[in-house]
Design a protein around this motif. Sequence first.
Motif, PDB file in Angstrom:
ATOM      1  N   VAL A 139      54.756  54.096  40.201  1.00 43.00           N
ATOM      2  CA  VAL A 139      55.075  52.825  39.532  1.00 43.00           C
ATOM      3  C   VAL A 139      53.979  51.778  39.756  1.00 43.00           C
ATOM      4  N   PRO A 140      53.539  51.518  41.012  1.00 42.06           N
ATOM      5  CA  PRO A 140      52.445  50.536  41.175  1.00 42.06           C
ATOM      6  C   PRO A 140      51.157  50.967  40.478  1.00 42.06           C
ATOM      7  N   ILE A 141      50.917  52.267  40.422  1.00 39.39           N
ATOM      8  CA  ILE A 141      49.693  52.768  39.784  1.00 39.39           C
ATOM      9  C   ILE A 141      49.760  52.572  38.281  1.00 39.39           C
ATOM     10  N   TYR A 142      50.906  52.897  37.662  1.00 40.85           N
ATOM     11  CA  TYR A 142      51.055  52.691  36.225  1.00 40.85           C
ATOM     12  C   TYR A 142      50.979  51.201  35.866  1.00 40.85           C
ATOM     13  N   LEU A 201      51.422  59.135  47.303  1.00 47.57           N
ATOM     14  CA  LEU A 201      51.806  58.103  48.257  1.00 47.57           C
ATOM     15  C   LEU A 201      50.604  57.268  48.684  1.00 47.57           C
ATOM     16  N   LYS A 202      49.450  57.910  48.867  1.00 50.77           N
ATOM     17  CA  LYS A 202      48.253  57.159  49.225  1.00 50.77           C
ATOM     18  C   LYS A 202      47.907  56.148  48.128  1.00 50.77           C
ATOM     19  N   GLY A 203      47.950  56.590  46.873  1.00 49.91           N
ATOM     20  CA  GLY A 203      47.644  55.683  45.777  1.00 49.91           C
ATOM     21  C   GLY A 203      48.585  54.494  45.734  1.00 49.91           C
ATOM     22  N   ALA A 204      49.875  54.723  46.005  1.00 49.62           N
ATOM     23  CA  ALA A 204      50.841  53.627  45.990  1.00 49.62           C
ATOM     24  C   ALA A 204      50.586  52.655  47.132  1.00 49.62           C
TER      25      ALA A 204
END
Length: 585
Positions: A139-142, A201-204
């Motif tokens: 979600v934060p990535i999108y 998870l790292k990306g978020a």
Amino acid sequence: MKILYATSEAVPFCKTGGLADVAGSLPSALAAEGAEVAVVLPLYRRVRERFGSQLTFLCYDYVNLGWRHVYCGLFSLEKDGVTWYFLDNEQYFDRPDLYGYMDDGERFGFFSRAVVRMLDHLKFWPDVINCNDWQTALVPIYLKDDGVREERFRSIRTTLTVHNIEYQGRYNPYVLGDLFGLDAGWVEDGTLLMDGDLNLLKGAILCADAVNAVSPTYANELKMAYFAHRMESVMRQCEYKLYGVLNGIDMDRYDPAKDPSIAANFSAEDMAGKDADKAHLQRLMGLREEPHAPVVAIVSRLVSHKGLDLICEVLHDMMKLPMQLVVLGKGDKKYEEFFHWAAQQYPGRMAVRLDYNEELSMAIYAGADLFLMPSKSEPCGLSQMIAMRYGTVPIVRETGGLKDTVHAYEAWRDAGNGFTFANYASNDMLHVIREAVYLYKDYPDAFSRLRKRAMACDFSWARSAGEYLRIYAGVTGQVWPAPEAAPAEETPAAEAASETPAEASVSAEEAPAAAETAAEEARPAEAPAPEPETVPAEEAVKKAAEEAPAVKAEPKKRGRKPGSTNTAKKAAGETKKKGTAPKKK
């Protein structure tokens, strides 16, 4: 403040672990604090079967996920001041279980994409979206990705709650485009790449505006290699936005005084029902009905990080103590086989149920005397809180949320609410179990006081909700709690009254120095200016200046001070600088 809580499970709709308990209780606690809250989760088969008649169909839309153009239905339900949204796609969610499928990445990639693209259909545009674990990590990535092209997404802030960092959502980086519809740049710049894998998870963690762990101790542990599962460098990099907020429990749901699921109700003031619950548990599990033998309970998933290796090492030494042991749970085959075998070695003193049954677990919480949690790592843990609520004293290892909630018994000052040990060692655990058993047997009054202190602990969500709201306020820039509505506009006289104390204090200090000899010079200087809006304030100043000598009467008795005339002139000059004008003669 408008909050959207994105989760893959929530009580009472669907549950596999502690995440569901948090997602089922925190939103209503936030709403009780005055926030506008909605929760979004998948419409699983079990949700449709149990709550389908209560759901309201709102609309449907299509979501683009890579090369797929996928249907998404939107249903809603109002409950406890919270709006619950359910995203429907039978291809992904009409299945008997929540997780454990080979296409879980695609399923929750769709869910995260749908959360972002269906925002237009919700009743409010959120200020902040709270994501949970890897299932909603995209979600934060999108939002970052879509925000490059659509400005409206840039106003939304995101927080990520890490319930267990062991589960990270790791995939082959070559599926980034086909599976999740993201550009290869997300991997090439390292945002989503970890140890050669695509790590959601790292990306978020990198993209979210704030990251919080589910206990203060766990937040610190995540910066250590022993606990972080190779993510310690990422957590240290994001330390500036890392918080630790202890989870809570539903104090009304877990109330031994009115819980209908236990055999007999009781409270800290009247513990008679606790004895009846113990006898009921012993009959239910096939144990000998020995009221003076403490029942030690384990309700847990049977996996290694729960510390079961320690129990396997010293089980025979434990059973030499005058105690009984109850085990409820399922998990790894080796632990299931070990406990099944051990129960046969100690008939009447040890009972095992290789399953998870909510009704039986409540009977264990209410009927046991001691609750064992020797976890190798425990982000927060809810079982020890529930056990204490029901007067079952915990024995825990000092890690994560266990350290934050259970404080070691100290006989010399009769303090603490449980038993703890620090080292991950079977002998240390055995020593503490022995201490707890013999306190129960030999010092019942001291154990009774210890039990009451455990029952008195406050693990309500109201405390935790306030901390979450402070995090949300920090990332959104909003003031929380929100200021109350401003009262009606004050009249000039009221404004003058509010300004008078500061100005009067200045005049009161200057007036004694001027004394009465300068009265004729000072009075013209204090005359009000012709502007009508300043008259009320200056009349108050004049009044304060005239009354001040009467308050400080001692300077009059001493007579005129040397240079008092010059001082008065100086005071008059300062008054002129403030915008007042003398009267014309």
